[in-house]
Motif scaffolding. Structure first.
Motif, short mmCIF file in Angstrom:
data_model
loop_
_atom_site.label_atom_id
_atom_site.label_comp_id
_atom_site.label_asym_id
_atom_site.label_seq_id
_atom_site.Cartn_x
_atom_site.Cartn_y
_atom_site.Cartn_z
N LEU A 73 1.08 -1.00 -0.06
CA LEU A 73 0.27 -0.01 -0.09
C LEU A 73 1.01 1.20 -0.07
CD1 LEU A 73 -2.89 -1.19 2.22
CD2 LEU A 73 -2.95 -0.66 -0.32
N GLU A 74 2.13 1.03 0.63
CA GLU A 74 2.68 2.45 0.61
C GLU A 74 3.56 2.56 -0.32
OE1 GLU A 74 2.95 -0.17 2.84
OE2 GLU A 74 3.00 0.81 4.96
N LEU A 75 3.68 1.11 -1.33
CA LEU A 75 4.18 1.65 -2.62
C LEU A 75 3.15 2.36 -3.62
CD1 LEU A 75 6.19 -1.56 -3.92
CD2 LEU A 75 7.38 1.04 -3.81
N ALA A 76 1.80 1.68 -3.40
CA ALA A 76 1.06 2.40 -4.44
C ALA A 76 0.91 4.36 -4.13
CB ALA A 76 0.13 1.50 -4.11
N ARG A 77 1.26 4.42 -3.31
CA ARG A 77 1.04 6.24 -3.02
C ARG A 77 2.13 6.56 -3.63
NH1 ARG A 77 -3.66 6.93 -0.29
NH2 ARG A 77 -3.84 5.63 1.42
N HIS A 78 2.83 6.08 -4.95
CA HIS A 78 4.39 7.01 -5.31
C HIS A 78 3.46 7.22 -6.58
CE1 HIS A 78 7.61 6.51 -2.91
NE2 HIS A 78 7.43 5.94 -2.04
N ALA A 79 2.42 6.16 -7.19
CA ALA A 79 1.42 6.30 -8.26
C ALA A 79 0.69 7.50 -8.55
CB ALA A 79 0.42 5.13 -8.21
N GLY A 80 0.70 7.98 -7.26
CA GLY A 80 0.08 9.96 -7.07
C GLY A 80 -0.86 9.90 -6.82
N VAL A 81 -1.43 8.57 -5.60
CA VAL A 81 -2.96 9.47 -5.18
C VAL A 81 -2.46 10.04 -4.38
CG1 VAL A 81 -4.08 7.00 -6.18
CG2 VAL A 81 -2.74 6.88 -4.34
N ALA A 82 -3.82 10.53 -4.35
CA ALA A 82 -4.04 11.18 -2.54
C ALA A 82 -4.58 10.69 -1.54
CB ALA A 82 -5.06 12.45 -2.91
N PRO A 83 -3.55 11.51 -0.51
CA PRO A 83 -3.74 10.59 0.99
C PRO A 83 -4.88 10.14 0.93
CG PRO A 83 -1.89 12.61 1.27
CD PRO A 83 -2.72 12.63 -0.14
N ASP A 84 -6.50 10.85 1.10
CA ASP A 84 -7.22 11.09 1.18
C ASP A 84 -8.53 9.97 0.00
OD1 ASP A 84 -6.79 12.94 -0.58
OD2 ASP A 84 -8.65 14.09 1.02
N ALA A 85 -7.62 9.63 -0.86
CA ALA A 85 -8.05 9.21 -2.25
C ALA A 85 -8.61 7.48 -1.19
CB ALA A 85 -6.56 8.07 -3.02
N PRO A 86 -10.38 7.83 -1.92
CA PRO A 86 -11.36 6.63 -1.79
C PRO A 86 -10.61 4.79 -2.27
CG PRO A 86 -11.86 8.18 -3.67
CD PRO A 86 -10.49 8.68 -3.47
N PRO A 87 -11.00 4.54 -1.58
CA PRO A 87 -10.65 3.00 -2.05
C PRO A 87 -10.49 2.46 -3.63
CG PRO A 87 -11.95 3.03 -0.47
CD PRO A 87 -12.11 4.67 -0.36
N PRO A 88 -11.28 2.92 -4.92
CA PRO A 88 -11.30 2.46 -6.11
C PRO A 88 -10.10 3.25 -6.43
CG PRO A 88 -13.63 3.20 -5.62
CD PRO A 88 -12.94 3.30 -4.21
N ALA A 89 -9.34 4.36 -6.31
CA ALA A 89 -8.33 5.38 -6.33
C ALA A 89 -6.96 4.55 -6.29
CB ALA A 89 -8.35 6.67 -5.93
N LEU A 90 -7.16 4.12 -4.93
CA LEU A 90 -6.08 3.03 -4.08
C LEU A 90 -6.06 1.62 -5.03
CD1 LEU A 90 -3.70 3.62 -2.30
CD2 LEU A 90 -4.90 2.57 -0.48
N ALA A 91 -7.42 1.19 -5.03
CA ALA A 91 -6.66 -0.38 -5.38
C ALA A 91 -6.68 0.27 -7.38
CB ALA A 91 -8.61 -0.36 -5.46
N SER A 92 -6.81 1.00 -8.16
CA SER A 92 -6.20 1.44 -9.08
C SER A 92 -4.24 1.51 -9.23
CB SER A 92 -6.37 2.70 -10.04
OG SER A 92 -6.19 2.66 -10.83
N ALA A 93 -4.12 1.96 -8.08
CA ALA A 93 -2.78 2.44 -7.32
C ALA A 93 -2.26 1.18 -7.64
CB ALA A 93 -2.83 3.12 -6.71
#
Length: 211
Positions: free
Chosen positions: A148-168
């Protein structure tokens, strides 16, 4: 409204670039200029279908939705003899994998991915699908240290909704697979990368002098 992340758009554009440079594709016929347009339409359609199935909002496209758009890619080029031997689907999958590798490198060039790769190397496996709900993807991802920490490097916001974080998360897994750091089955079962086999050592022969 459908959110198509920048990295998904980049993968689609890169597929067209890869196709124009691939020797298995007929250069005389070329690659249709409509390939990226048709591909993104199919990507959006797959993302909408998934979101409607699970009642998710917002609707966010994933890299694996590009694989669901295979017919929109294979129908936009002609193959040379070598490509015909491989088959249009196999060639298209190679194009997508190469495109994902290039885009992933742009986002994760100096990011340490070893913790996630080691998790798979130690025997960890992960089964996902392009129809899986975002919440379920994140539940599985949470079991893998550092994913999940790696996924943040895709440019998703800290408060991104689950579908955005799942995409990352999907980008990270597909990127590691594209770079051959982890393996994946056709059914999207992620596992350790296959190690190249070492050539067997020839058996030593013993000679005896007679007389």
């Amino acid at each position: 409204e459908v959110d198509v992340p920048a990295y998904v758009r980049e993968v689609i554009e890169e597929v067209a670039f890869q196709a124009r440079a691939d020797r298995k594709i007929d250069k005389r016929s070329g690659v249709s200029q409509r390939m990226p347009i048709t591909c993104i339409e199919n990507v959006v359609s797959n993302a909408e279908r998934r979101a409607l199935t699970h009642g998710e909002s917002p609707i966010v496209a994933r890299v694996t939705d590009v694989y669901a758009a295979l017919p929109s890619i294979t129908g936009k080029f002609e193959l040379e003899y070598e490509g015909e031997l491989r088959g249009a689907d196999a060639v298209a999958r190679e194009l997508i994998r190469g495109a994902v590798a290039n885009v992933f490198q742009g986002y994760f060039d100096r990011v340490d991915t070893r913790r996630v790769v080691e998790w798979f190397d130690l025997g960890g496996t992960l089964q996902l699908s392009d129809t899986m709900a975002a919440a379920e993807v994140l539940e599985h991802a949470g079991a893998i240290q550092g994913l999940l920490e790696l996924a943040r490097h895709a440019g998703v916001a800290p408060d991104a909704p689950p579908p955005a974080l799942a995409s990352a998360v999907d980008l990270v897994l597909e990127g590691l697979y594209a770079e051959k750091k982890i393996g994946r089955s056709e059914e999207r079962g992620y596992h350790a990368a296959e190690q190249p086999r070492r050539p067997s050592r020839p058996e030593s022969s013993s000679f005896s002098d007679e007389g």
